[in-house]
Scaffold this active site. Structure first.
Site, mmCIF file in Angstrom:
data_model
loop_
_atom_site.group_PDB
_atom_site.id
_atom_site.type_symbol
_atom_site.label_atom_id
_atom_site.label_comp_id
_atom_site.label_asym_id
_atom_site.label_seq_id
_atom_site.Cartn_x
_atom_site.Cartn_y
_atom_site.Cartn_z
ATOM 1 C CG HIS A 30 36.733 24.032 18.980
ATOM 2 N ND1 HIS A 30 35.605 22.735 18.344
ATOM 3 C CD2 HIS A 30 37.013 24.481 17.788
ATOM 4 C CE1 HIS A 30 35.689 23.092 17.094
ATOM 5 N NE2 HIS A 30 36.289 24.076 16.638
ATOM 6 C CD GLU A 55 36.962 28.559 17.654
ATOM 7 O OE1 GLU A 55 37.431 28.654 16.713
ATOM 8 O OE2 GLU A 55 36.265 27.716 18.324
ATOM 9 C CG ASP A 84 33.786 29.636 14.602
ATOM 10 O OD1 ASP A 84 34.956 29.836 14.709
ATOM 11 O OD2 ASP A 84 33.381 28.425 15.015
ATOM 12 C CG HIS A 130 31.540 25.964 12.794
ATOM 13 N ND1 HIS A 130 31.370 25.305 11.758
ATOM 14 C CD2 HIS A 130 32.861 26.121 12.993
ATOM 15 C CE1 HIS A 130 32.784 24.954 11.152
ATOM 16 N NE2 HIS A 130 33.423 25.250 12.302
ATOM 17 C CD GLU A 172 37.736 29.972 12.143
ATOM 18 O OE1 GLU A 172 37.762 29.767 10.894
ATOM 19 O OE2 GLU A 172 37.778 29.312 13.080
#
Length: 326
Positions: free
Chosen positions: A36, A63, A65, A78, A165
């Site tokens: 994460h 991951e 963002d 993020h 993401e």
């Protein structure tokens, strides 16, 4: 994506021990460990250093963002605002960029070019975590993360997946900075847009995933949270109904308490999702934020694996790998 393709993807990403246990996952394959924001418990999040450490610790996926710069480059943060994860406030040359948007006074990524973003350095945003690495690392672009992933896969002798993401895609599109076409372009350029690519693309916004479903074949994940987070009067249930998701996505990424409640009970979420053919990747497991029933970080992840989740998001990939591999 079919269950068979999920099995192929999971199998490609792992090196199974000779006597692997049976798993209650959608495909029966070993669940994946998703770093994460990288190994964000130990390095400033969303930096190449955090991703590299995560890979060393055994993460199957990293991951990133994604937000966009003024000149249309996908960078890895993020949030669109920059004050919490960078040293932007220490740059007097950018003092006049601090403006109010969405009720918040801050510096916003979409108001900076990539060249300007590259003058900033990352900091640890989470209270209680070490600040030893603050100010050392650049803010990477998405393509830099993909280059790291390719190098690390070759060096490690195993396939490292990427799990991007898009953050606030509708808001960015309204500003003339639509992230979806650029994300699709970059994935295609790197050969990561196919159904069997080591990629999951995630979003909280169903409309964004529906659009991406028409652009790429890579697996899509609908992120969900409890409705009660928007309004305490609403029920503690998924923000998007599970039954709607298979029409456009291949899995679901729920807040972990939708899977196992705060008393430590299996809610049945995983079984319902699996019955619909959806993989389940709950978020976020943190060693320094134990569940209400007091389990250690490793024990909390192990409990989730026992009920059949297909992967976990964790700030501490070494803990996730240990929980699974024990």
């Amino acid at each position: 994506m079919t269950g068979l393709l999920f099995a192929i993807l999971a199998g490609a990403l792992m090196t199974s021990p000779d006597s692997a246990p049976g798993w209650n996952t959608l495909t029966g394959e070993r669940p994946v460990i998703i770093a994460h924001r990288g190994a964000s418990g130990e390095r400033p999040e969303h930096t190449l250093a955090a991703y590299s450490l995560a890979i060393e610790q055994g993460a199957d996926f990293i991951e990133p963002d994604l937000v966009m710069t003024r000149d249309g480059v996908l960078i890895v943060r993020h949030d669109r605002y920059l004050s919490t994860t960078t040293d932007v406030s220490a740059h007097p040359e950018f003092a006049d960029r601090r403006v109010e948007k969405e009720g918040r006074q801050d510096w916003w990524a979409e108001d900076f070019t990539l060249e300007e973003i590259k003058t900033l350095r990352a900091v640890q945003p989470r209270e209680g975590r070490a600040k030893d690495y603050d100010g050392q690392f650049e803010i990477p672009s998405f393509e830099e993360v993909l280059a790291l992933r390719a190098r690390a896969s070759e060096e490690a002798g195993r396939i490292i997946g990427v799990y991007p993401e898009t953050k606030h895609p509708a808001a960015l599109a309204a500003l003339g900075l639509d992230p979806a076409p650029e994300l699709a372009r970059i994935l295609k350029a790197h050969g990561l847009d196919g159904a069997d690519a080591p990629v999951f693309v995630q979003s909280f916004e169903p409309e964004s995933l529906v659009r991406l479903d028409a652009m790429i074949e890579a697996p899509l994940i609908q992120l969900v949270f409890p409705k009660s987070e928007m309004d305490p009067a609403l029920p503690f249930e998924s923000s998007v109904a599970l039954e709607q998701i298979p029409a456009y996505a291949d899995g679901v990424g729920p807040n972990k308490f939708l899977v196992i409640d705060r008393a430590g009970n299996d809610t049945g979420f995983v079984a319902r999702a699996h019955a619909l053919g959806l993989a389940v990747h709950p978020w976020t497991f943190r060693d320094d934020d134990p569940p209400p029933d007091g389990l250690t970080g490793e024990a909390e992840i192990r409990r989730a694996l026992e009920i059949g989740v297909d992967g976990v998001f964790t700030d501490f990939p070494a803990t996730g790998a240990a929980a699974r591999d024990r």
